[in-house]
Structures are given as structure tokens and as C-alpha cells.
Design an enzyme around this catalytic site. Structure first.
Site, PDB file in Angstrom:
ATOM      1  N   ASP A 165      30.292  -5.996  27.482  1.00 36.57           N
ATOM      2  CA  ASP A 165      30.092  -4.623  27.277  1.00 36.57           C
ATOM      3  C   ASP A 165      31.610  -3.994  26.957  1.00 36.57           C
ATOM      4  O   ASP A 165      32.092  -2.550  26.930  1.00 36.57           O
ATOM      5  CB  ASP A 165      29.292  -4.286  27.262  1.00 36.57           C
ATOM      6  CG  ASP A 165      28.114  -4.701  27.474  1.00 36.57           C
ATOM      7  OD1 ASP A 165      27.623  -5.007  25.667  1.00 36.57           O
ATOM      8  OD2 ASP A 165      27.231  -4.486  28.155  1.00 36.57           O
ATOM      9  N   GLY A 206      34.571  -6.325  20.463  1.00 37.41           N
ATOM     10  CA  GLY A 206      34.391  -6.934  19.534  1.00 37.41           C
ATOM     11  C   GLY A 206      35.496  -5.385  18.224  1.00 37.41           C
ATOM     12  O   GLY A 206      35.703  -6.606  17.108  1.00 37.41           O
ATOM     13  N   THR A 209      18.538 -10.665  29.092  1.00 38.94           N
ATOM     14  CA  THR A 209      18.534 -10.346  27.838  1.00 38.94           C
ATOM     15  C   THR A 209      17.080 -10.584  27.066  1.00 38.94           C
ATOM     16  O   THR A 209      15.984 -10.240  25.931  1.00 38.94           O
ATOM     17  CB  THR A 209      19.349 -10.088  26.480  1.00 38.94           C
ATOM     18  OG1 THR A 209      19.377 -11.740  26.007  1.00 38.94           O
ATOM     19  CG2 THR A 209      20.965  -9.748  26.641  1.00 38.94           C
ATOM     20  N   GLN A 235      30.177 -11.729  26.198  1.00 35.77           N
ATOM     21  CA  GLN A 235      30.079 -11.251  27.334  1.00 35.77           C
ATOM     22  C   GLN A 235      31.189 -11.344  28.237  1.00 35.77           C
ATOM     23  O   GLN A 235      32.585 -10.186  27.846  1.00 35.77           O
ATOM     24  CB  GLN A 235      29.139 -12.480  28.245  1.00 35.77           C
ATOM     25  CG  GLN A 235      27.523 -12.533  27.890  1.00 35.77           C
ATOM     26  CD  GLN A 235      27.350 -13.073  26.890  1.00 35.77           C
ATOM     27  OE1 GLN A 235      27.712 -14.619  26.616  1.00 35.77           O
ATOM     28  NE2 GLN A 235      27.425 -13.086  25.789  1.00 35.77           N
ATOM     29  N   THR A 287      22.213  -4.591  22.423  1.00 38.89           N
ATOM     30  CA  THR A 287      21.153  -5.354  22.208  1.00 38.89           C
ATOM     31  C   THR A 287      19.846  -4.829  22.687  1.00 38.89           C
ATOM     32  O   THR A 287      18.400  -5.173  22.377  1.00 38.89           O
ATOM     33  CB  THR A 287      21.790  -7.354  22.528  1.00 38.89           C
ATOM     34  OG1 THR A 287      22.626  -7.602  22.144  1.00 38.89           O
ATOM     35  CG2 THR A 287      19.797  -8.059  22.395  1.00 38.89           C
ATOM     36  N   THR A 288      20.144  -4.468  24.070  1.00 35.98           N
ATOM     37  CA  THR A 288      18.478  -4.060  24.492  1.00 35.98           C
ATOM     38  C   THR A 288      18.019  -2.298  24.832  1.00 35.98           C
ATOM     39  O   THR A 288      17.148  -2.133  25.128  1.00 35.98           O
ATOM     40  CB  THR A 288      18.257  -4.854  26.044  1.00 35.98           C
ATOM     41  OG1 THR A 288      18.977  -4.191  26.677  1.00 35.98           O
ATOM     42  CG2 THR A 288      18.414  -6.923  26.157  1.00 35.98           C
ATOM     43  N   ARG A 332      19.176  -0.835  26.947  1.00 38.08           N
ATOM     44  CA  ARG A 332      18.671  -0.619  28.186  1.00 38.08           C
ATOM     45  C   ARG A 332      19.982   0.010  28.297  1.00 38.08           C
ATOM     46  O   ARG A 332      21.548  -0.062  28.386  1.00 38.08           O
ATOM     47  CB  ARG A 332      19.254  -1.706  29.302  1.00 38.08           C
ATOM     48  CG  ARG A 332      17.568  -2.480  28.770  1.00 38.08           C
ATOM     49  CD  ARG A 332      18.075  -4.226  30.080  1.00 38.08           C
ATOM     50  NE  ARG A 332      19.209  -4.951  29.177  1.00 38.08           N
ATOM     51  CZ  ARG A 332      19.278  -6.302  30.196  1.00 38.08           C
ATOM     52  NH1 ARG A 332      18.124  -6.287  31.840  1.00 38.08           N
ATOM     53  NH2 ARG A 332      19.659  -6.901  29.855  1.00 38.08           N
TER      54      ARG A 332
HETATM   55  P1  IMP Z   1      21.619 -13.810  29.559  1.00 41.31           P
HETATM   56  O1  IMP Z   1      22.255 -13.855  28.803  1.00 41.31           O
HETATM   57  O2  IMP Z   1      20.334 -12.800  28.032  1.00 41.31           O
HETATM   58  O3  IMP Z   1      20.514 -14.833  29.992  1.00 41.31           O
HETATM   59  O4  IMP Z   1      21.367 -12.380  30.536  1.00 41.31           O
HETATM   60  C1  IMP Z   1      21.943 -12.893  31.575  1.00 41.31           C
HETATM   61  C2  IMP Z   1      22.385 -11.733  32.443  1.00 41.31           C
HETATM   62  O5  IMP Z   1      23.722 -11.457  30.878  1.00 41.31           O
HETATM   63  C3  IMP Z   1      21.813 -10.491  32.128  1.00 41.31           C
HETATM   64  O6  IMP Z   1      22.490 -10.193  33.156  1.00 41.31           O
HETATM   65  C4  IMP Z   1      22.402  -9.715  30.990  1.00 41.31           C
HETATM   66  O7  IMP Z   1      22.566  -8.796  30.825  1.00 41.31           O
HETATM   67  C5  IMP Z   1      23.637 -10.090  30.835  1.00 41.31           C
HETATM   68  N1  IMP Z   1      24.031 -10.535  29.450  1.00 41.31           N
HETATM   69  C6  IMP Z   1      23.807 -11.110  28.621  1.00 41.31           C
HETATM   70  N2  IMP Z   1      24.729 -10.761  28.010  1.00 41.31           N
HETATM   71  C7  IMP Z   1      25.320  -9.234  27.586  1.00 41.31           C
HETATM   72  C8  IMP Z   1      26.281  -9.052  27.065  1.00 41.31           C
HETATM   73  O8  IMP Z   1      26.558  -9.203  25.902  1.00 41.31           O
HETATM   74  N3  IMP Z   1      26.645  -7.953  27.936  1.00 41.31           N
HETATM   75  C9  IMP Z   1      26.431  -7.314  28.696  1.00 41.31           C
HETATM   76  N4  IMP Z   1      25.629  -8.368  29.701  1.00 41.31           N
HETATM   77  C10 IMP Z   1      25.348  -9.119  29.148  1.00 41.31           C
END
Ligand code: IMP
Length: 409
Positions: A12, A16, A127, A198, A278-279, A281
Site C-alpha cells: 500500500d 499503482g 485477505t 505487496q 481489497t478488504t 479494513r
Molecule cells: P494474504 O496475502 O491474503 O495471504 O495475506 C497475508 C498478509 O498480507 C495479511 O496481513 C494481509 O493483510 C497482507 N496483504 C496481502 N496483500 C496486501 C496488499 O496488497 N497490501 C497490504 N497488505 C497486504
């Protein structure tokens, strides 16, 4: 000339926007990691594009983009996203391609991801997009790659529901499938942009394991994820914010705390729109962590840093950044490997004079307030890395270029 854009924090960081900015001159954009867990926001005037799977370069008319081998592709999410950008006027047909070697997220994986995380004593806060499950299947050698849809022997290994699900996408995906290595070899792009997702601290190997994602978001992942050699990457740009954020659980040494920092978290979250794309949050917010940033520079060979969200601090009369950790009474500037050390680490904060004036309209570095330039100079000195681009707002135009990005570093 091949340039990789990576996140230098916990994701984040504004990649992008920077990819979109650099895409103007790129012949080809390859996203090399992550999946629908990512959220990339691109703002053009009054239009806001929110992308998850599709490389950010797609917003530039006519640019060809590839979803690389290091990505995990959720076909449902992909076509939904393509529909959304179509409705926003983006003509994507004929210029969005996918590596045949990229692995696919199957429908049941998202629920498994959510269930596994719920059962963990200390959830990661994933996520819920099935990312970890898909990468586990890949590592187990039980995964399905895009190319496998067209291989009856591989398809026969799936249960009927999954087989039907993938077969339903076969025709639409076929014209989009490429061997990314051959594509690059044949098209010989003069300017290839490798787009990360990420960030370094969420990288499976370099990040704050186990509170990481499952792919290789670090610079080294750009080579594998795009199907080129590491020596073919000519420049690595590391994007970071003037402060830090993190979504999900895990260590965050510089996280704001009310007692010490008052309302800073609220200010940063609201002005910086720090909510997950995405979420949805709310993101955890904290001071810029120079210990972590220096580690990111060193472990990724970052050639140039890109500082974003500097304008979020515009109203402050004083700005702080973390220059060391205090762990059990001793100070260190090395980023710890172990979770107990990271959890115990207290930030040693250095205070800078704030610029306390709006910078969102500034387009030349020299016109920035001296206090902002001093903050930038300190970061460069600390990390021993030049800040080559400064972003002072979400629009493409609000970008200060200090060095021509498409040159050898
Ligand atoms: P996963 O990638 O969904 O398995 O999530 C694993 C960890 O990476 C979690 O703490 C997510 O919040 C974080 N995460 C995954 N993708 C992103 C992103 O694009 N931005 C920020 N955090 C991310």
C-alpha cells in the site's frame, strides 16, 4: 531497459500510482507477484480505478500488460475486474495477457484460506482471497497453472466442480495466455516495467514471517515472476510512504499509540485514506521506520527510492521518524529476524521541523519547503539511497521527478 517497481514497506505504498506514471514510456508492463489480495488505486482527474489483479499499466491507453508467472490468478475475480474497467471506459481487449505458468485460484480456496486463518492461535489476518492456499498447492506440486487447463491429464486430477469451473473459462483465457519469456524475447520491449505487489516486509522470505503473504514481492521475485534473468533488471525503484502502514496482524514497531502520539493515527488514516482497497479494513498507521527501510534497500538492491504521501504531513509543525530500535535496553539499527525482538522493539524517534504548508500543487523539487527537503535529505542519508521521485498527491500530475527513471542506475 528493464525497471522493477517494488513496495519497500508492508504494501500500500502507492505503487499503482507510480507504475501508472512510469507506464507512459513503457512498451510492456509485467506484474510479477501477488494476486487479488493486492489493491492498487489510480486517480486520473475525477476518475478512480481500483485494480487487484490487472497490472496498473492497463489504464494507459494502448499499453500491453502481462500477469506474470509469480502471480496467482483468480479467474472469477479477473473477469469481474475487466468488466469493471470496461465500464469505466478502459479498452483492454487485445492488450491483457497472462503467463501460462501462473497458478490458478480454485473456488474452494478462499473459504479454506479464511478457515485456516481463523483456526490459527494467532491469525495472520489474510485477505481471504485464497492466496496462501494457491501458493501451498504450487509448492506441493499439486497446483493448476493456466496452461494446465488445456491439458486433459491435469484437468482429470480435479474434482468435477473445479474441472467445470476452469473449463468455463478456457475459451476466454486462451487468447490471453502467453509464454512470458518468449513474449519478451520476440517483442524485445525497449522499456519493460516490472510491477510488484505487496512489499518487502510481506515477502515470504524477507518479510516478518509468518505475518507475510505467500509470494515473492521483493525485487528478486521480479525476475522469476516475469520470466527474465536477475541481471536483466537494470533498475529497482522502492516505493515508500512518508509514514508506515500495515494491514492485518504482525509486528509493527513504529505503530502510533494514543498515549505517546495523540491523534496522529486518526489524522494519517483520514488524510491518507488508509483503508484497504481489497478488504476495506482500516490500516494500522505509524511513523516512518528507517530501520526497516534501510533493510529493504539493502536486501533488494534498491537503486532509487520513491517517496509518496508526503502531503499527508502538510498540517504538522513537527514530524518524527524512527532511527533505531531499543530492544531490552540496547539500541540497534539492524532489522531483527525474530518475532520476539520485533515485538519488543521500541522506536527511537527523531524529530524534524514540519513544513506546515500545503505541497500538493508543487511540481518542482526546488519549490518544496526547506523543512520537507530536510526530511528527504535525512532519509537519503540514512538509507544511503537517493529519492528519485516524490509524490505529493494521488493524481498522476502530482509527481515530482528528480531523476529520469529510464536510465541505467
Ligand atoms: P494474504 O496475502 O491474503 O495471504 O495475506 C497475508 C498478509 O498480507 C495479511 O496481513 C494481509 O493483510 C497482507 N496483504 C496481502 N496483500 C496486501 C496488499 O496488497 N497490501 C497490504 N497488505 C497486504
Amino acid at each position: 531497459m528493464n525497471i522493477a517497481v517494488i513496495g519497500a514497506q508492508w504494501g500500500d505504498e502507492g505503487k499503482g500510482k507510480i507504475v501508472d506514471f512510469l507506464a507512459k514510456d513503457a512498451d510492456l508492463i509485467v506484474r510479477y507477484s501477488g494476486g487479488a489480495n493486492a489493491g492498487h488505486t489510480i486517480v486520473h482527474g475525477d476518475k478512480v480505478y481500483k485494480l487487484h489483479l490487472i497490472p496498473s499499466g492497463v489504464i494507459y491507453p494502448g499499453k500491453k500488460v502481462i500477469l506474470g508467472t509469480g502471480m496467482v490468478i483468480d479467474p472469477d475475480a479477473l473477469f469481474q475486474e475487466l468488466e469493471t474497467i470496461s465500464a469505466q471506459g478502459v479498452q483492454w481487449e487485445g492488450r491483457v495477457f497472462i503467463s501460462g505458468r501462473a497458478h490458478l485460484v480454485l473456488p474452494g480456496y478462499k473459504q479454506i484460506d479464511i478457515d485456516i486463518d481463523k483456526k490459527r492461535k494467532k491469525p495472520i489476518g489474510t485477505t481471504g482471497r485464497g492466496i496462501g492456499v494457491t501458493f501451498s498447492q504450487k509448492a506441493m506440486r499439486d497446483g493448476m497453472r493456466l496452461v494446465d487447463i488445456y491439458n486433459p491429464e491435469r484437468m482429470a486430477l480435479l474434482n468435477e466442480d473445479d474441472r467445470n469451473y476452469l473449463a468455463g473459462f478456457a475459451e476466454r483465457l486462451k487468447p490471453m495466455m502467453v509464454d512470458v519469456t518468449s513474449y519478451i524475447l520476440h517483442h524485445r520491449p525497449t522499456k519493460l516495467l516490472l510491477e510488484g505487489a505487496q512489499g518487502v516486509l510481506l515477502d515470504l522470505d524477507l518479510g516478518t514471517y509468518p505475518y507475510v503473504s505467500s509470494g515473492y514481492s521483493a525485487a528478486a521475485g521480479a525476475a522469476l515472476g516475469a520470466g527474465i534473468g536477475p541481471r536483466d533488471i537494470d533498475g529497482i525503484l522502492g516505493v515508500f510512504k512518508a509514514y508506515s502502514t500495515r494491514v492485518g496482524n504482525g509486528p509493527f514497531p513504529t505503530e502510533f499509540v494514543q498515549d505517546r502520539d495523540g491523534d496522529l493515527e486518526h489524522l494519517v488514516r483520514e488524510i491518507g485514506h488508509e483503508y484497504g482497497v481489497t478488504t476495506g479494513r482500516p490500516r494500522r498507521c505509524g511513523y516512518l521506520d528507517l530501520v526497516a527501510l534501510k533493510y529493504a534497500c539493502a536486501s533488494n538492491g534498491i537503486d532509487g527510492l520513491v517517496l509518496t504521501h508526503l502531503d499527508v504531513y502538510d498540517s504538522l509543525t513537527s514530524v518524527k521518524a524512527c532511527v533505531a530500535y531499543e530492544i531490552d535496553g540496547s539500541e540497534t539499527t539492524d532489522f531483527p529476524m525474530g518475532l520476539p525482538e520485533l515485538d519488543k522493539a521500541k522506536p527511537v524517534l527523531q524529530e524534524f521541523v514540519g513544513w506546515n504548508s500545503p505541497i500538493t500543487g508543487i511540481t518542482h523539487f526546488d519549490d518544496l519547503p526547506q523543512a520537507a527537503k530536510d526530511y528527504i535529505a535525512f532519509i537519503e542519508d540514512y538509507t544511503n539511497t537517493a529519492i528519485t521521485i516524490v509524490s505529493v498527491g494521488s493524481d498522476r500530475k502530482q509527481t515530482i521527478l528528480r531523476r529520469e527513471p529510464w536510465t541505467k542506475y
